[in-house]
Design an enzyme around this catalytic site. Structure first.
Site, PDB file in Angstrom:
ATOM      1  N   SER A 135       0.855  -1.178   0.000  1.00 29.85           N
ATOM      2  CA  SER A 135       0.000   0.000   0.000  1.00 29.85           C
ATOM      3  C   SER A 135       0.893   1.230   0.000  1.00 29.85           C
ATOM      4  CB  SER A 135      -0.883  -0.036   1.252  1.00 29.85           C
ATOM      5  OG  SER A 135      -1.606   1.162   1.371  1.00 29.85           O
ATOM      6  N   LYS A 161      -1.227  -0.922  -4.284  1.00 27.42           N
ATOM      7  CA  LYS A 161      -2.442  -0.196  -3.885  1.00 27.42           C
ATOM      8  C   LYS A 161      -2.056   1.259  -3.686  1.00 27.42           C
ATOM      9  CE  LYS A 161      -4.778  -0.021   0.565  1.00 27.42           C
ATOM     10  NZ  LYS A 161      -5.485  -0.804   1.592  1.00 27.42           N
ATOM     11  N   LYS A 163      -3.265   5.131  -2.462  1.00 28.36           N
ATOM     12  CA  LYS A 163      -4.241   5.941  -1.737  1.00 28.36           C
ATOM     13  C   LYS A 163      -4.699   7.056  -2.665  1.00 28.36           C
ATOM     14  CE  LYS A 163      -4.084   3.923   2.309  1.00 28.36           C
ATOM     15  NZ  LYS A 163      -5.262   3.278   2.898  1.00 28.36           N
ATOM     16  N   ASP A 188      -7.439   2.963  -2.860  1.00 30.79           N
ATOM     17  CA  ASP A 188      -8.142   3.022  -1.564  1.00 30.79           C
ATOM     18  C   ASP A 188      -8.395   4.484  -1.207  1.00 30.79           C
ATOM     19  OD1 ASP A 188      -9.114   2.737   0.995  1.00 30.79           O
ATOM     20  OD2 ASP A 188      -7.313   1.788   1.830  1.00 30.79           O
ATOM     21  N   GLU A 213     -11.319   0.486  -3.058  1.00 32.64           N
ATOM     22  CA  GLU A 213     -11.547   0.203  -1.642  1.00 32.64           C
ATOM     23  C   GLU A 213     -12.166   1.410  -0.943  1.00 32.64           C
ATOM     24  OE1 GLU A 213      -8.014  -1.344   0.210  1.00 32.64           O
ATOM     25  OE2 GLU A 213      -8.742  -0.981   2.233  1.00 32.64           O
ATOM     26  N   ASP A 238     -13.713  -1.840   3.520  1.00 34.37           N
ATOM     27  CA  ASP A 238     -12.751  -1.923   4.621  1.00 34.37           C
ATOM     28  C   ASP A 238     -13.469  -1.372   5.862  1.00 34.37           C
ATOM     29  OD1 ASP A 238     -10.677  -1.510   6.448  1.00 34.37           O
ATOM     30  OD2 ASP A 238      -9.383  -0.395   5.113  1.00 34.37           O
ATOM     31  N   LYS A 262      -9.513  -7.151   8.360  1.00 40.33           N
ATOM     32  CA  LYS A 262      -8.478  -6.770   9.331  1.00 40.33           C
ATOM     33  C   LYS A 262      -8.953  -7.251  10.693  1.00 40.33           C
ATOM     34  CE  LYS A 262      -7.161  -2.432   7.034  1.00 40.33           C
ATOM     35  NZ  LYS A 262      -7.376  -0.973   7.028  1.00 40.33           N
ATOM     36  N   GLY A 290      -3.936  -4.165   6.280  1.00 35.84           N
ATOM     37  CA  GLY A 290      -2.848  -3.891   7.214  1.00 35.84           C
ATOM     38  C   GLY A 290      -3.101  -2.614   7.992  1.00 35.84           C
TER      39      GLY A 290
HETATM   40  O1  SMG Z   1      -0.080  -2.048   6.937  1.00 38.31           O
HETATM   41  O2  SMG Z   1       0.672  -1.848   4.924  1.00 38.31           O
HETATM   42  C1  SMG Z   1      -0.058  -1.500   5.835  1.00 38.31           C
HETATM   43  C2  SMG Z   1      -0.981  -0.342   5.580  1.00 38.31           C
HETATM   44  C3  SMG Z   1      -2.077  -0.724   4.670  1.00 38.31           C
HETATM   45  O3  SMG Z   1      -3.173   1.039   3.538  1.00 38.31           O
HETATM   46  C4  SMG Z   1      -3.115   0.368   4.535  1.00 38.31           C
HETATM   47  N1  SMG Z   1      -3.966   0.527   5.550  1.00 38.31           N
HETATM   48  O4  SMG Z   1      -7.220   1.833   4.931  1.00 38.31           O
HETATM   49  O5  SMG Z   1      -6.341   0.006   4.345  1.00 38.31           O
HETATM   50  C5  SMG Z   1      -6.246   1.085   4.917  1.00 38.31           C
HETATM   51  C6  SMG Z   1      -4.967   1.550   5.563  1.00 38.31           C
HETATM   52  C7  SMG Z   1      -5.181   1.996   6.944  1.00 38.31           C
HETATM   53  C8  SMG Z   1      -3.915   2.425   7.588  1.00 38.31           C
HETATM   54  S1  SMG Z   1      -4.184   3.232   9.048  1.00 38.31           S
HETATM   55  C9  SMG Z   1      -2.795   2.988   9.988  1.00 38.31           C
HETATM   56 MG    MG Z   2      -8.366   0.656   3.521  1.00 39.06          MG
END
Ligand code: SMG
Ligand code: MG
Length: 369
Positions: A135, A161, A163, A188, A213, A238, A262, A290
Site C-alpha cells: 500500500s 495499492k 491511496k 483506496d 476500496e 474496509d 483486518k 494492514g
Molecule cells: O499495513 O501496509 C499497511 C498499511 C495498509 O493502507 C493500509 N492501511 O485503509 O487500508 C487502509 C490503511 C489503513 C492504515 S491506518 C494505519
Molecule cells: Mg483501507
C-alpha cells in the site's frame, strides 16, 4: 488455561517514511502490545488502535482505558480454553473491536503454543506462503510517486495499492497506468467521497483497477450498494465492515464484491475467520488488510491470510517496508515470487525480542490474578 497475568505495553515505532492517506498522515506508529502469561507460556497480541480517531474512533488512549478498566478485569484469573469463551466474556462490552482484538490475539498465541502448533494451523490455515502486496501513500507529486512504484516493483511487490482522494485520483491513476499498463493496481479512498461524486467515480472504470476500496463513508453500506450498481470496478469494503453481521448485510445488498479483512477492525481473529468463512460460502474473495503492524500483529495477519479464501494479494509487506528494526526475529521478508512465508513454529512462530520491546515502550502496566 488460567490467565495468571496480563501485561499492557504502549509502544511507539518510528516509520521508515511517513504514510499519508486521504484523511491523515502517520510518521510514527503507536500501538499497544498485550502479553498473556499462562502455564509458563507467554502469548502476544497487538492492538492496532492508533494515535488519533482517524481510521476509526479507537485510539491508543481509548484502547488502554477499555483494556485496563473493563476487558482485563473481566478475564484476569479466568480459566479459558477457547477463543469462543473469551468472546462470550467480552460480549457485554460494546464496540472497541481493536482493544478486544489485542487480547484475543494474545490468547490465540498462548492456545496454539499449548497445543504445540502454529496460530495458522489452529485457525485452519492451508497455505505455506501468502501473497504480499504493498500500500503506497500519497506523495507530493506524480513523478515522485512513479519513482516509488518503480522501486517497490523492483523489490518484488506484484500488486500496488494507491491511496486516492479528490484532487489526487484521475490524473494520478492515468499517469500510473500509462507507465505500468499491465500492473495489478487498486485504489483506496479511505471514505473520501460521497454518492454525489458518482459521475466522477465512474471515470475510474477506465483504469482496469482490481478494486476500489472504501470510496464512501466509513460506516456506509447503502450508498456503496448504489455505487456498485453503477460501477464496473469491483468495490471492496474496509472501514464499513466491523462485524460478521456487517459482512452478511453488505453481501446481501451487494454493497461490495470483495472484503478487506483486518482482525483489529472486526474484534479479533475469530470474527475475521467467520467473515472469511461467510465469504467463502458465497464465492466472495477476501484479502488481509494492514494497520502498519509491528512483527507481532503482522505474524497474526500472516496466519490469518493462510486461510484458503484469502485469494487476493494482501496488504502484508515485509518488515523492512515499515521498520529499521522490527521487534521480532526473524523479520518478515519478501520472497522472490512476491510472497511471505507462513511461520510454522508454535504460536505466532516468531520470537519477540524483549530488549527491543523495552526500548520502544512508553507506558507499562502488569495485572496479576
Ligand atoms: O499495513 O501496509 C499497511 C498499511 C495498509 O493502507 C493500509 N492501511 O485503509 O487500508 C487502509 C490503511 C489503513 C492504515 S491506518 C494505519
Ligand atoms: Mg483501507
Amino acid at each position: 488455561m488460567k490467565l495468571e497475568a496480563i501485561e499492557l505495553r504502549q509502544i511507539t515505532m518510528e516509520l521508515i517514511e511517513p504514510f499519508e492517506t486521504s484523511g491523515w498522515r502517520e510518521t510514527v506508529r503507536p500501538c499497544i502490545i498485550v502479553a498473556i502469561h499462562s502455564d509458563g507460556l507467554t502469548g502476544y497480541g497487538e492492538c492496532v488502535a492508533g494515535a488519533g480517531p482517524w481510521y476509526s474512533y479507537e485510539t491508543v488512549e481509548t484502547a488502554w482505558h477499555v483494556l485496563k478498566d473493563f476487558i482485563i478485569p473481566a478475564v484476569l484469573g479466568k480459566d479459558l480454553t477457547s477463543v469462543e469463551a473469551l468472546q462470550a466474556m467480552l460480549k457485554p462490552i460494546r464496540g472497541h473491536p481493536m482493544a478486544k482484538a489485542g487480547i484475543e490475539a494474545a490468547l490465540w498465541d498462548v492456545l496454539a503454543q499449548a497445543k504445540n502448533i502454529s496460530v495458522a494451523k489452529l485457525l485452519g490455515g492451508t497455505k505455506d506462503r501468502i501473497e504480499s502486496g504493498i500500500s503506497i501513500g500519497i506523495y507530493k507529486d506524480i513523478p515522485t510517486l512513479l519513482d516509488v512504484i518503480e522501486e517497490r516493483r523492483a523489490q518484488g511487490y506484484r500488486r500496488i495499492k494507491l491511496k486516492i482522494k479528490p484532487g489526487w485520483d484521475l490524473e494520478v491513476l492515468r499517469a500510473v497506468r500509462q507507465r505500468f499498463p499491465d500492473m495489478a493496481l487498486m485504489a483506496d479512498a479511505n471514505a473520501a467521497y460521497t454518492i454525489a461524486d458518482l459521475s466522477h467515480l465512474r471515470q475510474l472504470d477506465e483504469f482496469g483497477l482490481m478494486m476500489l476500496e472504501q470510496p464512501l463513508d466509513y460506516d456506509d453500506l447503502i450508498d456503496h450498494s448504489r455505487l456498485q450498481r453503477e460501477l464496473k470496478t469491483p468495490i471492496c469494503l474496509d472501514e464499513s465492515i466491523k462485524t460478521p453481521d456487517d459482512a452478511r448485510k453488505a453481501l446481501d445488498i451487494r454493497a461490495c464484491t470483495i472484503i478487506n479483512i483486518k482482525p483489529g477492525r472486526v474484534g479479533g481473529l475469530l470474527n475475521a475467520k467467520k467473515i472469511h468463512d461467510l465469504c467463502q460460502e458465497r464465492g466472495v474473495p477476501v484479502w488481509c488488510g494492514g494497520m502498519l503492524e509491528t512483527g507481532i500483529g503482522r505474524a497474526a495477519n500472516v496466519a490469518l491470510a493462510s486461510l484458503p479464501n484469502f485469494v487476493l494479494p494482501n496488504d502484508i509487506s515485509a518488515s523492512a517496508r515499515y521498520w529499521k528494526e522490527d521487534i521480532i526475529e526473524p523479520p518478515f521478508v519478501l520472497e522472490h515470487d512476491g510472497t511471505i512465508k507462513v511461520p510454522t513454529g508454535p504460536g505466532l512462530g516468531v520470537r519477540v525480542v524483549r530488549e527491543r520491546l523495552e526500548r520502544v515502550t512508553q507506558r507499562y502496566q502488569i495485572f496479576r490474578a
